[in-house]
Design a protein around this motif. Structure first.
Motif, short mmCIF file in Angstrom:
data_model
loop_
_atom_site.label_atom_id
_atom_site.label_comp_id
_atom_site.label_asym_id
_atom_site.label_seq_id
_atom_site.Cartn_x
_atom_site.Cartn_y
_atom_site.Cartn_z
N ARG A 139 28.48 73.62 22.66
CA ARG A 139 27.70 72.60 21.95
C ARG A 139 28.56 71.39 21.58
O ARG A 139 29.67 71.53 21.09
N GLY A 140 28.05 70.20 21.86
CA GLY A 140 28.73 68.97 21.52
C GLY A 140 29.67 68.43 22.58
O GLY A 140 30.24 67.36 22.41
N LEU A 141 29.86 69.17 23.66
CA LEU A 141 30.73 68.72 24.75
C LEU A 141 29.96 68.69 26.06
O LEU A 141 29.15 69.59 26.32
N ARG A 142 30.23 67.70 26.88
CA ARG A 142 29.65 67.65 28.23
C ARG A 142 30.71 67.06 29.15
O ARG A 142 31.07 65.90 29.00
N VAL A 143 31.20 67.86 30.08
CA VAL A 143 32.25 67.40 30.98
C VAL A 143 31.62 66.66 32.16
O VAL A 143 30.50 66.96 32.58
N ASP A 144 32.37 65.69 32.69
CA ASP A 144 31.86 64.93 33.83
C ASP A 144 31.80 65.79 35.08
O ASP A 144 30.79 65.82 35.78
N VAL A 145 32.90 66.48 35.39
CA VAL A 145 32.95 67.34 36.57
C VAL A 145 33.65 68.64 36.19
O VAL A 145 34.71 68.62 35.56
N MET A 146 33.05 69.75 36.57
CA MET A 146 33.73 71.04 36.49
C MET A 146 33.81 71.57 37.92
O MET A 146 32.81 71.57 38.64
N ALA A 147 35.00 71.98 38.30
CA ALA A 147 35.23 72.45 39.66
C ALA A 147 35.70 73.90 39.64
O ALA A 147 36.49 74.29 38.77
N LEU A 148 35.22 74.66 40.60
CA LEU A 148 35.57 76.07 40.75
C LEU A 148 36.30 76.24 42.07
O LEU A 148 35.77 75.90 43.13
N GLY A 149 37.53 76.72 41.98
CA GLY A 149 38.37 76.87 43.17
C GLY A 149 38.18 78.19 43.89
O GLY A 149 37.52 79.09 43.39
N PRO A 150 38.79 78.31 45.06
CA PRO A 150 38.62 79.50 45.89
C PRO A 150 39.20 80.77 45.27
O PRO A 150 38.81 81.87 45.65
N LYS A 151 40.10 80.64 44.31
CA LYS A 151 40.68 81.80 43.63
C LYS A 151 40.13 81.96 42.23
O LYS A 151 40.69 82.67 41.41
N GLY A 152 39.02 81.26 41.94
CA GLY A 152 38.39 81.37 40.63
C GLY A 152 38.93 80.41 39.59
O GLY A 152 38.53 80.47 38.43
N GLU A 153 39.83 79.51 39.99
CA GLU A 153 40.38 78.56 39.04
C GLU A 153 39.31 77.56 38.61
O GLU A 153 38.44 77.20 39.39
N ILE A 154 39.38 77.16 37.35
CA ILE A 154 38.39 76.24 36.78
C ILE A 154 39.11 74.98 36.33
O ILE A 154 40.04 75.03 35.51
N TRP A 155 38.67 73.86 36.90
CA TRP A 155 39.24 72.56 36.56
C TRP A 155 38.16 71.71 35.91
O TRP A 155 36.99 71.77 36.30
N ILE A 156 38.56 70.90 34.95
CA ILE A 156 37.67 69.89 34.36
C ILE A 156 38.25 68.53 34.69
O ILE A 156 39.46 68.30 34.54
N ILE A 157 37.37 67.64 35.14
CA ILE A 157 37.77 66.29 35.48
C ILE A 157 36.91 65.31 34.68
O ILE A 157 35.68 65.36 34.75
N GLU A 158 37.56 64.48 33.89
CA GLU A 158 36.88 63.45 33.12
C GLU A 158 37.02 62.13 33.86
O GLU A 158 38.13 61.70 34.17
N CYS A 159 35.90 61.49 34.14
CA CYS A 159 35.88 60.23 34.89
C CYS A 159 35.79 59.07 33.92
O CYS A 159 34.87 59.00 33.10
N LYS A 160 36.74 58.16 34.02
CA LYS A 160 36.77 57.00 33.14
C LYS A 160 36.71 55.74 34.00
O LYS A 160 37.57 55.50 34.84
N SER A 161 35.68 54.94 33.74
CA SER A 161 35.43 53.76 34.56
C SER A 161 36.07 52.49 34.01
O SER A 161 36.10 51.47 34.70
N SER A 162 36.61 52.56 32.79
CA SER A 162 37.24 51.36 32.21
C SER A 162 38.15 51.76 31.05
O SER A 162 38.07 52.88 30.53
N ARG A 163 38.95 50.81 30.64
CA ARG A 163 39.82 51.01 29.47
C ARG A 163 38.98 51.33 28.24
O ARG A 163 39.29 52.25 27.48
N ALA A 164 37.90 50.58 28.03
CA ALA A 164 37.03 50.80 26.87
C ALA A 164 36.41 52.19 26.92
O ALA A 164 36.29 52.86 25.87
N ASP A 165 36.02 52.64 28.09
CA ASP A 165 35.45 53.98 28.25
C ASP A 165 36.47 55.04 27.82
O ASP A 165 36.15 55.96 27.08
N PHE A 166 37.72 54.88 28.23
CA PHE A 166 38.76 55.83 27.85
C PHE A 166 39.04 55.77 26.34
O PHE A 166 39.11 56.80 25.67
N LEU A 167 39.20 54.57 25.80
CA LEU A 167 39.55 54.43 24.39
C LEU A 167 38.45 54.92 23.45
O LEU A 167 38.73 55.33 22.33
#
Length: 156
Positions: free
Chosen positions: A39-67
């Motif tokens: 609750r309260g979190l939504r990741v941009d991309v979650m990836a599942l690897g061939p060995k079950g590894e879980i990666w989260i990727i946050e996509c930032k389109s601008s400096r203001a978006d990151f800050l």
């Protein structure tokens, strides 16, 4: 005007996510977008690897978006590795050195830096795999039958 057969135009962060997902597929990772790990979190991309590894990727389109992002550290307990995805013009020196870095555009991406691994516990991994599977299944069903009500059933 958009209807159920004409998708709305993609936002800059969504275009980055598309490029990231395409690239990750070349590494045998499957991915979903806008997954809610808790609750309260939504990741941009979650990836599942061939060995079950879980990666989260946050996509930032601008400096203001990151800050303006105050939640990203809350994503760390929900993945084995965390990455930022930005375009080539993004001031990457703003990003923490102890996280992964992906340079992306709407059509592809390149992993520049792999952040440290912090393996999920078995119970948390099970929860995340179930969330990933449900999220992917709901999205697949909505793509096959886009009638109202199906896409609004995504829950954390």
């Amino acid at each position: 005007m958009y209807d159920e057969t004409t998708p709305p135009p993609m936002m800059p962060g969504q275009l980055l996510a598309r490029g990231v997902c395409r690239h990750l597929r070349s590494h045998d990772f499957v991915s979903v977008e806008e997954l809610v790990p808790t609750r309260g979190l939504r990741v941009d991309v979650m990836a599942l690897g061939p060995k079950g590894e879980i990666w989260i990727i946050e996509c930032k389109s601008s400096r203001a978006d990151f800050l303006s992002d105050q939640k990203w550290e809350g994503y760390l307990p929900w993945c084995d590795r965390f990455f930022w995805a930005v375009d080539i013009d993004f001031p990457s020196e703003l990003l923490p050195d102890d996280s992964g870095l992906i340079i992306a555009d709407a059509y592809g991406a390149e992993i520049i830096r792999t952040g440290p691994e912090s393996r999920l516990t078995a119970p948390r991994r099970k929860v995340m795999l179930q969330k990933f599977a449900r999220h992917a299944a709901i999205r697949a069903q909505a793509a096959r039958d886009p009638r109202p009500g199906l896409t609004g059933t995504l829950r954390g």
